[in-house]
Design an enzyme around this catalytic site. Structure first.
Site, PDB file in Angstrom:
ATOM      1  N   TYR A  42      -4.932   3.982  -2.650  1.00  0.00           N
ATOM      2  CA  TYR A  42      -4.725   3.384  -1.323  1.00  0.00           C
ATOM      3  C   TYR A  42      -5.346   1.990  -1.365  1.00  0.00           C
ATOM      4  CZ  TYR A  42      -5.243   2.154   3.558  1.00  0.00           C
ATOM      5  OH  TYR A  42      -5.193   1.483   4.750  1.00  0.00           O
ATOM      6  N   ASP A  77     -10.076  -2.839  -6.832  1.00  0.00           N
ATOM      7  CA  ASP A  77     -10.221  -2.783  -5.382  1.00  0.00           C
ATOM      8  C   ASP A  77     -11.531  -2.051  -5.091  1.00  0.00           C
ATOM      9  OD1 ASP A  77     -10.185  -2.135  -2.703  1.00  0.00           O
ATOM     10  OD2 ASP A  77      -8.108  -1.445  -2.671  1.00  0.00           O
TER      11      ASP A  77
END
Length: 427
Positions: free
Chosen positions: A143, A248
């Protein structure tokens, strides 16, 4: 019309049916690890308000820095101008992130940081003479945010954005890293997932600008912890094929896993790193993208020589001041003992949940604790129970989880553990 009525009729909350909203509670006050509702109900914010309030709410050092800054310089454009809070924050980020990430691009939120990182990768490849490298590879189960490019690298099946599939850029998805953090790393590359990643990168490398992933912890995609060796092998593959490696760290950065950055668990430096959430200690929306000197030089030497992005509130002084104060609170290193203590206690206290009906797994890493069920759980059903237990939890998918502030006392940690088990019993 009361405030609550207006909210129900007119305000659109995240991931909510505005025509049939679930229960929403009015918060009057927040301090430390606690939030207080308008009826006086107090709850531990075991979500750190979506993982960002690592020092708790209204931390006096951060609010003092913000008050001082707002009286001096709340905002000025970053185009052609600069200011000391931005310089000081940049200096600290360069010093604390993995060596080699020595260029800082400020932006507004985590999703925007992912957009910036992906634009950097494409511009880097264009400047390197690879105009066909405009797509991205990523493991399934990830995600990366809610904006368009970020959505395109979220899991295409189990992610939150499958409805937009036809409108999104098509990216390349490797299998989810199969080896969990608690397992021994098998040397067989078919078993450890490296062979599949290698095949994908070799087959489509002439189209791939970067490999983006959440290091070690796949957050909103399932709260899954995978083996750090996968990152080391991904680094090697990216180096061989000229693919940029993008981490990320929006959810994992600033101590959440027990290390300052999840990249440190593998000893790997990416080419680009996205930071957000806890950057300001949860006091203001702010994010940063760290890039290597090679990425910056390559973009600067290409056409048009400029990195084509520039948010209005880029480098906002008020946010920079809050971030500097938050990083000051991490500088003494005491957070390490606190996070380790939370992990040890929750491992013990959540262990009995493994025997509950419907529980598929229980796992803890740093200040992340997960009870995974074998069925979907409802946030709307959980919220009224939070009022009863005095612990604010917001389950998603099959996961009842907590990512609490690092400041919790042992008694508060125990209350969070008990509330998670209570939800597992009911949901």
């Amino acid at each position: 019309m009361t405030d609550a009525d207006f909210d129900r009729r007119h305000l659109w909350h995240p991931y909510t049916n505005v025509m049939a909203p679930g229960p929403t509670y009015m918060v009057e006050h927040a301090e430390g690890a606690w939030i207080t509702l308008d009826d006086g109900t107090r709850m531990i914010d075991a979500m750190s308000s979506w993982w960002c309030a690592i020092h708790g709410h209204r931390h006096p050092a951060i609010t003092a820095a913000m008050k001082a800054q707002i009286d001096h310089l709340p905002h000025v454009m970053f185009g052609g101008l600069t200011h000391r809070p931005a310089v000081e924050l940049g200096r600290r980020l360069v010093e604390m992130t993995p060596e080699g990430l020595d260029h800082v691009f400020y932006c507004d939120s985590g999703s925007v940081a992912v957009e910036v990182a992906m634009k950097m990768a494409v511009q880097h490849q264009l400047a390197a003479g690879n105009p066909g490298r405009t797509r991205f590879a990523t493991p399934r189960g990830g995600y990366h945010g809610d904006t368009w490019k970020a959505m395109s690298v979220c899991d295409p099946v189990n992610g939150m954005h499958h409805l937009f599939e036809g409108a999104l850029n098509i990216q390349y998805f490797a299998p989810q890293p199969p080896v969990t953090m608690s397992e021994d790393w098998p040397e067989d590359d078919e078993a450890n997932g490296v062979a599949a990643l290698s095949r994908l990168l070799h087959e489509h490398g002439d189209q791939i600008a970067g490999l983006i992933l959440e290091p070690v912890v796949q957050g909103a995609g399932g709260m899954r912890f995978y083996h750090p060796e996968y990152l080391r092998r991904a680094r090697k593959l990216c180096d061989e094929l000229g693919v940029l490696l993008i981490f990320d760290e929006i959810a994992t950065g600033f101590g959440r896993t027990g290390e300052l950055f999840a990249a440190n668990l593998a000893g790997v430096t990416p080419d680009i790193m996205c930071l957000g959430k806890a950057l300001t200690g949860g006091h203001l929306s702010f994010a940063a993208v760290m890039a290597s000197g090679e990425v910056a030089r390559r973009i600067g030497s290409g056409e048009p020589g400029l990195f084509m992005h520039g948010p209005t509130f880029m480098g906002n002084p008020l946010a920079c001041a809050a971030a500097c104060a938050s990083l000051d609170l991490l500088a003494d290193g005491e957070w390490r003992d606190r996070v380790a203590g939370i992990a040890r206690q929750m491992e013990v206290e959540l262990a009995p949940a493994k025997a509950l009906p419907g529980v598929a797994d229980v796992r803890v890493l740093g200040a992340i604790a997960v009870i995974e069920m074998d069925h979907e759980v409802s946030a709307d059903r959980a919220h009224p129970i939070s009022r009863e237990t005095g612990v604010w939890l917001r389950p998603f998918g099959r996961n009842i989880y907590a990512m609490p502030p690092y400041i919790l006392s042992p008694e508060e940690v125990g209350q969070v553990s008990a509330a998670m088990i209570r939800l597992a019993e009911i949901l």
